[in-house]
Design a protein around this motif. Structure first.
Motif, short mmCIF file in Angstrom:
data_model
loop_
_atom_site.label_atom_id
_atom_site.label_comp_id
_atom_site.label_asym_id
_atom_site.label_seq_id
_atom_site.Cartn_x
_atom_site.Cartn_y
_atom_site.Cartn_z
N GLY A 1 0.81 -1.21 0.00
CA GLY A 1 0.00 0.00 0.00
C GLY A 1 0.84 1.25 0.00
N ILE A 2 1.93 1.26 0.74
CA ILE A 2 2.82 2.43 0.77
C ILE A 2 3.48 2.64 -0.58
CG2 ILE A 2 4.95 3.32 1.76
CD1 ILE A 2 4.15 1.97 4.39
N LEU A 3 4.03 1.55 -1.14
CA LEU A 3 4.75 1.68 -2.41
C LEU A 3 3.82 2.05 -3.56
CD1 LEU A 3 7.23 -1.33 -2.11
CD2 LEU A 3 7.67 1.11 -1.68
N SER A 4 2.59 1.59 -3.50
CA SER A 4 1.65 1.90 -4.57
C SER A 4 0.98 3.25 -4.39
CB SER A 4 0.57 0.81 -4.64
OG SER A 4 -0.21 0.80 -3.44
N GLY A 5 1.08 3.83 -3.21
CA GLY A 5 0.45 5.11 -2.95
C GLY A 5 -0.98 5.01 -2.50
N ALA A 6 -1.46 3.80 -2.22
CA ALA A 6 -2.86 3.62 -1.85
C ALA A 6 -3.15 4.03 -0.42
CB ALA A 6 -3.26 2.15 -2.05
N THR A 7 -2.12 4.12 0.44
CA THR A 7 -2.33 4.51 1.83
C THR A 7 -1.45 5.70 2.16
OG1 THR A 7 -0.61 2.98 2.58
CG2 THR A 7 -2.87 2.14 2.51
N GLU A 8 -1.89 6.51 3.12
CA GLU A 8 -1.09 7.65 3.53
C GLU A 8 0.08 7.17 4.40
OE1 GLU A 8 -2.90 9.59 7.40
OE2 GLU A 8 -4.40 9.59 5.77
N VAL A 9 1.15 7.91 4.36
CA VAL A 9 2.36 7.51 5.07
C VAL A 9 2.90 8.71 5.85
CG1 VAL A 9 2.97 5.75 3.38
CG2 VAL A 9 3.84 8.07 3.11
N HIS A 10 3.71 8.43 6.84
CA HIS A 10 4.43 9.48 7.55
C HIS A 10 5.74 8.89 8.06
CE1 HIS A 10 3.98 8.16 11.79
NE2 HIS A 10 2.91 7.55 11.32
N GLY A 11 6.72 9.74 8.18
CA GLY A 11 8.03 9.30 8.63
C GLY A 11 9.09 10.32 8.27
N PRO A 12 10.36 10.03 8.56
CA PRO A 12 11.45 10.96 8.24
C PRO A 12 11.66 11.04 6.73
CG PRO A 12 12.34 8.90 9.03
CD PRO A 12 10.85 8.79 9.21
N GLY A 13 12.35 12.10 6.32
CA GLY A 13 12.61 12.27 4.89
C GLY A 13 13.22 13.62 4.61
N VAL A 14 13.02 14.09 3.39
CA VAL A 14 13.57 15.39 2.96
C VAL A 14 12.44 16.24 2.40
CG1 VAL A 14 15.88 14.50 2.50
CG2 VAL A 14 14.17 14.55 0.67
N LYS A 15 12.64 17.53 2.56
CA LYS A 15 11.71 18.52 1.99
C LYS A 15 12.50 19.37 1.00
CE LYS A 15 8.77 22.44 3.29
NZ LYS A 15 8.27 23.24 4.43
N LEU A 16 12.08 19.34 -0.26
CA LEU A 16 12.77 20.06 -1.31
C LEU A 16 11.80 21.08 -1.91
CD1 LEU A 16 15.13 20.52 -3.28
CD2 LEU A 16 14.22 18.65 -4.67
N VAL A 17 12.17 22.36 -1.86
CA VAL A 17 11.35 23.43 -2.42
C VAL A 17 12.03 23.96 -3.67
CG1 VAL A 17 10.28 25.68 -2.01
CG2 VAL A 17 10.49 24.03 -0.13
N VAL B 1 16.41 18.30 5.79
CA VAL B 1 16.09 16.98 6.34
C VAL B 1 15.01 17.17 7.40
CG1 VAL B 1 17.00 14.98 7.57
CG2 VAL B 1 18.42 16.15 5.85
N GLU B 2 13.95 16.39 7.32
CA GLU B 2 12.82 16.50 8.24
C GLU B 2 12.68 15.21 9.04
OE1 GLU B 2 11.16 19.28 8.55
OE2 GLU B 2 12.19 20.28 6.89
N SER B 3 12.25 15.36 10.30
CA SER B 3 12.11 14.19 11.16
C SER B 3 10.78 13.47 10.97
CB SER B 3 12.24 14.61 12.63
OG SER B 3 11.25 15.58 12.96
N ASP B 4 9.75 14.21 10.53
CA ASP B 4 8.44 13.58 10.35
C ASP B 4 7.67 14.29 9.25
OD1 ASP B 4 6.31 11.86 10.74
OD2 ASP B 4 5.38 13.12 12.28
N LEU B 5 7.40 13.58 8.20
CA LEU B 5 6.63 14.09 7.08
C LEU B 5 5.36 13.26 6.93
CD1 LEU B 5 9.47 14.54 4.41
CD2 LEU B 5 8.41 16.34 5.80
N ARG B 6 4.29 13.92 6.50
CA ARG B 6 3.02 13.22 6.28
C ARG B 6 2.59 13.40 4.84
NH1 ARG B 6 0.44 11.15 10.58
NH2 ARG B 6 1.33 11.66 12.64
N LEU B 7 2.40 12.29 4.16
CA LEU B 7 1.99 12.31 2.77
C LEU B 7 0.61 11.66 2.65
CD1 LEU B 7 5.11 12.71 2.61
CD2 LEU B 7 5.03 11.47 0.43
N PRO B 8 -0.31 12.30 1.94
CA PRO B 8 -1.65 11.72 1.80
C PRO B 8 -1.64 10.55 0.82
CG PRO B 8 -1.49 13.67 0.45
CD PRO B 8 -0.18 13.57 1.21
N ALA B 9 -2.71 9.78 0.86
CA ALA B 9 -2.86 8.70 -0.11
C ALA B 9 -3.23 9.28 -1.46
CB ALA B 9 -3.92 7.72 0.36
N ALA B 10 -2.91 8.56 -2.50
CA ALA B 10 -3.29 8.99 -3.84
C ALA B 10 -4.82 8.94 -3.96
CB ALA B 10 -2.64 8.10 -4.89
N PRO B 11 -5.43 9.89 -4.65
CA PRO B 11 -6.89 9.92 -4.72
C PRO B 11 -7.49 8.70 -5.42
CG PRO B 11 -5.94 11.51 -6.25
CD PRO B 11 -4.82 11.02 -5.39
#
Length: 305
Positions: free
Chosen positions: A144-160, A277-287
């Motif tokens: 589900g995470i790899l396919s984008g079907a579920t929302e995820v959260h965790g560490p990562g990077v923020k690029l603007v 570098v961010e300690s906790d990011l939240r990404l929504p599920a794909a619509p």
């Protein structure tokens, strides 16, 4: 008797023509008989023929002004009467339009609620299908995470990534046409494609752009100067979130070819970038995610194909 001889009567021969008694007053007589000058007489005759009637000019001006005021009052009165007559019809049309707007707004709200319910139902069915296909719950969650079907959260990077401050649309002479870069200072769809691909290759487990979750089926395209993700337009600045090992992901991306490409855009064309570098990011599920299951081919199918 001898009388005196008869003599013929003596006629007096006038020495000159006899004069009228008023002959000496001819000038006064002429003035009395012709008291109006001939020029004035002609002007009076012309005015009379034109129908002037001999009305003085001030009186004519006052009469004209009065007639104009009466005409203006008549126009205003007629306009006010027509406005009073048309006011109820206009008010009725306005009320009908307001009722139609309210009705259509209510219908749109109901449709949005229906879409939300259907989206939740689709997501639930997708999760159930992933669990059924994955076997244990851990594998199903990973799928589900790899396919984008579920929302995820965790560490990562923020690029603007943002356009240059003095960005322009440009007219010809686009450096990207030959070298892959732009001299306009605008971020293009191919820039974001390289950024996302570089993050995937650097170990990102989930990626989103401006809150839009990316999947294996996502497409980044352009419509004019706008960037579309799955046919939805994005507005700069473009915020890319990538879940993964933050420090390692940031370092690996910046050292990759795509990271160096982004650095070149910043150095040469003033495109602004910022990575953290961010300690906790939240990404929504794909619509919407279409779950496809691969089926093994058989010899019979090969023979009939």
């Amino acid at each position: 008797m001898c009388g005196m001889p008869q003599q013929p009567p003596v006629r007096s021969i006038p020495t000159s023509r006899s004069r009228r008694p008023d002959a000496s007053m001819s000038l006064l007589t002429n003035v009395m008989d012709h008291s109006l000058d001939e020029g004035y007489a002609e002007a009076a005759a012309r005015k009379k023929a034109a129908g002037d009637g001999g009305v003085p000019k001030p009186l004519r001006a006052k009469l004209g002004l009065a007639a104009g005021l009466v005409l203006a009052a008549l126009v205003v009165t007629v306009g006010a009467a027509q406005a009073r007559i048309a006011a109820p019809a206009i008010a009725k049309e306005r009320e009908e339009l307001i009722d139609r707007i309210d009705s259509e707004t209510e219908a749109a709200d109901k449709l949005e609620d229906s879409v939300d319910r259907l989206r939740d139902d689709v997501s639930a069915r997708q999760r159930a299908a992933l669990k059924a296909a994955g076997g244990d719950s851990g594998q199903a969650d990973l799928v589900g995470i790899l396919s984008g079907a579920t929302e995820v959260h965790g560490p990562g990077v923020k690029l603007v990534v943002d356009d240059a401050k003095e960005a322009s649309t440009g007219a010809g002479g686009d450096a990207r046409e030959t070298s892959g870069f732009s001299d306009t200072g605008r971020v293009r769809d191919r820039d974001m494609q390289r950024v996302v691909n570089g993050l995937w290759q650097s170990g990102a487990e989930a990626v989103s752009i401006n809150g839009q979750r990316l999947t294996a089926l996502s497409a980044i395209r352009a419509a004019g100067d706008a960037i579309l993700v799955d046919n939805k337009p994005l507005v700069p600045p473009y915020t890319v979130l990538a879940v993964g090992d933050g420090k390692r992901l940031s370092s690996k991306f910046q050292d990759s070819a795509d990271g160096l490409y982004l650095a070149a855009l910043q150095e040469n064309f003033d495109i602004r970038t910022r990575i953290s570098v961010e300690s906790d990011l939240r990404l929504p599920a794909a619509p919407s995610v279409i779950v496809r299951t691969a089926q093994p081919s058989t010899e019979t199918e090969k023979g009939t194909s």
